[in-house]
Design a protein around this motif. Structure first.
Motif, PDB file in Angstrom:
ATOM      1  N   PRO A 200       7.960   4.392 -10.680  1.00  0.00           N
ATOM      2  CA  PRO A 200       7.115   5.286 -10.384  1.00  0.00           C
ATOM      3  C   PRO A 200       7.831   6.075  -9.172  1.00  0.00           C
ATOM      4  O   PRO A 200       7.383   7.201  -9.027  1.00  0.00           O
ATOM      5  CB  PRO A 200       5.831   4.867 -10.129  1.00  0.00           C
ATOM      6  N   SER A 201       8.682   5.574  -8.664  1.00  0.00           N
ATOM      7  CA  SER A 201       9.169   6.323  -7.432  1.00  0.00           C
ATOM      8  C   SER A 201      10.469   7.350  -7.964  1.00  0.00           C
ATOM      9  O   SER A 201      10.772   8.216  -7.364  1.00  0.00           O
ATOM     10  CB  SER A 201       9.939   5.404  -6.512  1.00  0.00           C
ATOM     11  N   VAL A 202      10.944   7.037  -9.143  1.00  0.00           N
ATOM     12  CA  VAL A 202      11.955   7.817  -9.850  1.00  0.00           C
ATOM     13  C   VAL A 202      11.125   9.082 -10.648  1.00  0.00           C
ATOM     14  O   VAL A 202      11.461  10.197 -10.590  1.00  0.00           O
ATOM     15  CB  VAL A 202      12.860   7.123 -10.779  1.00  0.00           C
ATOM     16  N   SER A 203      10.320   8.722 -11.602  1.00  0.00           N
ATOM     17  CA  SER A 203       9.572   9.494 -12.431  1.00  0.00           C
ATOM     18  C   SER A 203       8.101   9.336 -11.922  1.00  0.00           C
ATOM     19  O   SER A 203       7.596   8.086 -12.459  1.00  0.00           O
ATOM     20  CB  SER A 203       9.687   9.049 -13.767  1.00  0.00           C
ATOM     21  N   LYS A 204       7.346  10.127 -11.557  1.00  0.00           N
ATOM     22  CA  LYS A 204       6.035   9.844 -10.942  1.00  0.00           C
ATOM     23  C   LYS A 204       5.144   9.926 -12.047  1.00  0.00           C
ATOM     24  O   LYS A 204       5.023  10.964 -13.014  1.00  0.00           O
ATOM     25  CB  LYS A 204       5.808  10.986  -9.907  1.00  0.00           C
ATOM     26  N   PRO A 205       4.309   9.089 -12.130  1.00  0.00           N
ATOM     27  CA  PRO A 205       2.823   9.135 -13.123  1.00  0.00           C
ATOM     28  C   PRO A 205       2.112  10.394 -12.941  1.00  0.00           C
ATOM     29  O   PRO A 205       1.819  10.882 -11.886  1.00  0.00           O
ATOM     30  CB  PRO A 205       2.288   7.961 -12.811  1.00  0.00           C
ATOM     31  N   THR A 206       1.980  11.016 -14.094  1.00  0.00           N
ATOM     32  CA  THR A 206       1.198  12.282 -14.254  1.00  0.00           C
ATOM     33  C   THR A 206      -0.247  12.142 -14.034  1.00  0.00           C
ATOM     34  O   THR A 206      -0.875  10.963 -14.376  1.00  0.00           O
ATOM     35  CB  THR A 206       1.517  13.203 -15.443  1.00  0.00           C
ATOM     36  N   PRO A 207      -1.064  12.780 -13.606  1.00  0.00           N
ATOM     37  CA  PRO A 207      -2.513  12.687 -13.548  1.00  0.00           C
ATOM     38  C   PRO A 207      -3.219  12.516 -14.737  1.00  0.00           C
ATOM     39  O   PRO A 207      -4.252  11.690 -14.848  1.00  0.00           O
ATOM     40  CB  PRO A 207      -2.989  13.892 -12.732  1.00  0.00           C
ATOM     41  N   CYS A 322      19.890   3.803  -9.292  1.00  0.00           N
ATOM     42  CA  CYS A 322      18.755   4.209  -8.217  1.00  0.00           C
ATOM     43  C   CYS A 322      18.816   3.098  -7.256  1.00  0.00           C
ATOM     44  O   CYS A 322      18.443   3.223  -5.893  1.00  0.00           O
ATOM     45  CB  CYS A 322      17.433   4.542  -8.694  1.00  0.00           C
ATOM     46  N   ARG A 323      18.602   1.862  -7.732  1.00  0.00           N
ATOM     47  CA  ARG A 323      18.215   0.533  -6.923  1.00  0.00           C
ATOM     48  C   ARG A 323      19.558   0.422  -6.067  1.00  0.00           C
ATOM     49  O   ARG A 323      19.256  -0.197  -4.790  1.00  0.00           O
ATOM     50  CB  ARG A 323      18.134  -0.675  -7.781  1.00  0.00           C
ATOM     51  N   ALA A 324      20.771   0.716  -6.557  1.00  0.00           N
ATOM     52  CA  ALA A 324      21.827   0.601  -5.871  1.00  0.00           C
ATOM     53  C   ALA A 324      21.892   1.386  -4.421  1.00  0.00           C
ATOM     54  O   ALA A 324      22.823   1.142  -3.300  1.00  0.00           O
ATOM     55  CB  ALA A 324      23.096   0.920  -6.513  1.00  0.00           C
ATOM     56  N   GLY A 325      21.328   2.602  -4.393  1.00  0.00           N
ATOM     57  CA  GLY A 325      21.126   3.333  -3.449  1.00  0.00           C
ATOM     58  C   GLY A 325      22.295   4.432  -3.259  1.00  0.00           C
ATOM     59  O   GLY A 325      22.525   4.865  -2.037  1.00  0.00           O
ATOM     60  N   THR A 383      16.981   6.450   0.714  1.00  0.00           N
ATOM     61  CA  THR A 383      15.743   6.357   0.790  1.00  0.00           C
ATOM     62  C   THR A 383      14.755   6.043  -0.429  1.00  0.00           C
ATOM     63  O   THR A 383      14.012   5.213  -0.523  1.00  0.00           O
ATOM     64  CB  THR A 383      14.946   7.586   1.025  1.00  0.00           C
ATOM     65  N   LEU A 384      15.571   6.480  -1.653  1.00  0.00           N
ATOM     66  CA  LEU A 384      14.801   6.005  -2.899  1.00  0.00           C
ATOM     67  C   LEU A 384      14.876   4.309  -3.018  1.00  0.00           C
ATOM     68  O   LEU A 384      14.077   3.821  -3.554  1.00  0.00           O
ATOM     69  CB  LEU A 384      15.336   6.814  -4.258  1.00  0.00           C
ATOM     70  N   MET A 385      16.189   3.871  -2.692  1.00  0.00           N
ATOM     71  CA  MET A 385      16.665   2.495  -2.885  1.00  0.00           C
ATOM     72  C   MET A 385      15.373   1.730  -1.977  1.00  0.00           C
ATOM     73  O   MET A 385      14.858   0.611  -2.655  1.00  0.00           O
ATOM     74  CB  MET A 385      17.939   2.194  -2.466  1.00  0.00           C
ATOM     75  N   GLU A 386      15.143   1.983  -0.943  1.00  0.00           N
ATOM     76  CA  GLU A 386      14.262   1.549  -0.165  1.00  0.00           C
ATOM     77  C   GLU A 386      12.829   1.486  -0.752  1.00  0.00           C
ATOM     78  O   GLU A 386      12.091   0.225  -0.790  1.00  0.00           O
ATOM     79  CB  GLU A 386      13.943   1.964   1.216  1.00  0.00           C
ATOM     80  N   ALA A 390      10.727  -2.151  -2.699  1.00  0.00           N
ATOM     81  CA  ALA A 390       9.360  -2.608  -2.606  1.00  0.00           C
ATOM     82  C   ALA A 390       8.573  -2.692  -3.736  1.00  0.00           C
ATOM     83  O   ALA A 390       7.447  -3.230  -3.554  1.00  0.00           O
ATOM     84  CB  ALA A 390       8.688  -1.542  -1.435  1.00  0.00           C
ATOM     85  N   GLU A 391       8.968  -2.249  -4.622  1.00  0.00           N
ATOM     86  CA  GLU A 391       8.481  -2.601  -6.134  1.00  0.00           C
ATOM     87  C   GLU A 391       8.674  -3.738  -6.474  1.00  0.00           C
ATOM     88  O   GLU A 391       9.742  -4.550  -6.238  1.00  0.00           O
ATOM     89  CB  GLU A 391       8.402  -1.269  -7.005  1.00  0.00           C
ATOM     90  N   ASP A 392       7.630  -4.393  -7.301  1.00  0.00           N
ATOM     91  CA  ASP A 392       7.876  -5.630  -7.908  1.00  0.00           C
ATOM     92  C   ASP A 392       7.490  -5.353  -9.635  1.00  0.00           C
ATOM     93  O   ASP A 392       6.420  -5.867  -9.839  1.00  0.00           O
ATOM     94  CB  ASP A 392       7.240  -6.649  -7.304  1.00  0.00           C
ATOM     95  N   GLY A 393       8.595  -4.769 -10.343  1.00  0.00           N
ATOM     96  CA  GLY A 393       8.020  -4.374 -11.565  1.00  0.00           C
ATOM     97  C   GLY A 393       7.611  -5.704 -12.428  1.00  0.00           C
ATOM     98  O   GLY A 393       6.854  -5.531 -13.500  1.00  0.00           O
TER      99      GLY A 393
END
Length: 416
Positions: A200-207, A322-325, A383-386, A390-393
């Motif tokens: 969700p940090s890459v593709s944000k959930p829509t309302p 993205c995870r590689a930063g 910043t995205l990597m960090e 922090a996520e745990d899919g």
């Protein structure tokens, strides 16, 4: 179902479920048997034998198509529905004696097997861009505002009903199933629960995300016992961080042409590069000293060694990059890849995507120079990597699966 990028997250999920004490069986193509066996997962081969030559021929046709609907039709015919009756019959047998089916959202034959076996079933998808929302237009069209977005979704649904649904419903009705509507959009998901294995940090959930769709975060498999080949380690030790190039399962017969384009692009920039062979078998007999060709290397290790990653924009490869930063350069070939290319560009960690059909040494070199000279892209990628770290899919996914299984069990008990 699918390529390595489709199957690898299921391996990560299977590994986690086994560690949580659950019995797990995976039904997929024979070519993935060894990967699952290495992790002690019960494996049941389904479908026709893997035919790389046939896949290359299909890829040659698909990569020439930029129209997403025409591309989807060809993928449906040559991929999902190719000998679908055998895939269905094999899944029917493989699922016997189990309590719950977790299916890829594109695996319509597998889903139908679960339904025929009276199994509760959930789906797993990787691309939020295929879920209807007024806040975004259908991928890869840019956001045009709610009114126009809504009209575009309606137009897309009409086209799918006319051109996609008949293909799948011919198969579904042939095995005694119920016809579906808007397959490729809402018709490919479980009506009860669809796990979106994306960050969700890459593709944000829509309302307006429907309640049955749940973001979990991406699913990563930790391969802690991986040993770096001496030749690769020697190359890494010889100089600056290289450009990493990985087109994964994007095969085709034009491997020599693709290899030459990539090598010339790198040479124009003066950078070092590591190029993965992938399903296209990229490579050359005598590569320049600044370029290293390699086979399989876990992306979790490989991408962290680079200054940027050039890739096809597959969901799994995108998540790993993205995870590689590090920033990305996307070269979409088909399906959801344009969506991920535009998404990475929108969040500032990649230049505009370069479609495979448009890739030339000059255009690719320009993007490489743009990325390696951009401090902004590098900082945003870190910043995205960090945030992703922090996520745990997997933990989120297991929790949702357990809650769904508990609900199904209680409902069954009440009905009984």
């Amino acid at each position: 179902w699918g390529s390595t990028g489709d199957v690898q997250p299921f391996l990560a999920l299977s590994d986690r479920l086994l560690k949580e004490g659950y019995k797990v069986r995976v039904c997929t193509s024979e070519i993935y048997r060894d990967r699952f066996a290495k992790h002690g997962v019960d494996f049941y081969a389904v479908g026709a034998p893997f035919d790389l030559d046939r896949l290359d021929q299909a890829m040659d046709r698909i990569v020439q198509i930029k129209d997403p609907l025409k591309s989807a039709i060809l993928i449906a015919k040559e991929g999902i529905l190719y000998k679908a009756d055998k895939w269905y019959e094999d899944c029917l047998k493989g699922m016997e004696g189990h309590d719950l089916a977790i299916c890829h959202s594109a695996d319509i034959p597998g889903q139908e097997a679960a339904i025929r076996n009276n199994l509760p079933w959930i789906t797993v998808s990787y691309c939020p861009g295929f879920i209807k929302t007024r806040y975004e237009a259908p991928a890869p069209i840019p956001n045009l505002g709610a009114p126009l977005n809504t009209l575009l979704w309606k137009a897309g649904e009409q086209l799918i009903r006319k051109q996609i649904d008949p293909l799948f419903n011919d198969f579904i009705t042939s095995i005694g199933g119920d016809e579906r509507e808007c397959i490729g959009l809402r018709g490919m998901y479980s009506p009860e629960l669809n796990l979106i294995a994306a960050s969700p940090s890459v593709s944000k959930p829509t309302p307006d995300l429907p309640s049955e769709h749940k973001f979990t975060g991406a699913w990563f498999l930790e391969e802690k016992d991986y040993e770096v080949p001496p030749a690769l380690q020697e190359f890494l030790d010889q100089g600056s961080s290289p450009v990493i190039i990985s087109f994964g399962s994007m095969g085709g017969s034009g491997n020599v042409k693709t290899t030459n384009i990539l090598v010339e692009a790198v040479q124009r920039t003066g950078q070092r590069a590591i190029i993965q062979a992938g399903w296209a078998n990229l490579g050359m007999d005598s590569p320049p000293e600044n370029i290293c060709f390699i086979g399989y290397v876990p992306h979790n290790f490989l991408f962290r060694q680079g200054c940027c990653v050039i890739h096809h924009g597959g969901a799994g490869t995108t998540a790993a990059a993205c995870r590689a930063g590090v920033p990305s350069i996307t070269v979409p070939h088909l399906a959801d890849q344009p969506y991920w290319g535009y998404t990475l560009h929108k969040i500032g960690i990649a230049p505009k995507p370069l479609h495979r059909q448009d890739m030339t040494p000059k255009r690719l070199a320009k993007r490489i120079n743009q990325v390696i000279s951009s401090q902004s892209m590098a900082e945003k990628a870190r910043t995205l990597m960090e945030r992703i770290e922090a996520e745990d899919g997997l933990t989120t996914a297991v929790g949702l699966i357990e809650a769904f299984a508990t609900k199904v069990c209680l409902n069954h008990h009440h009905t009984s």
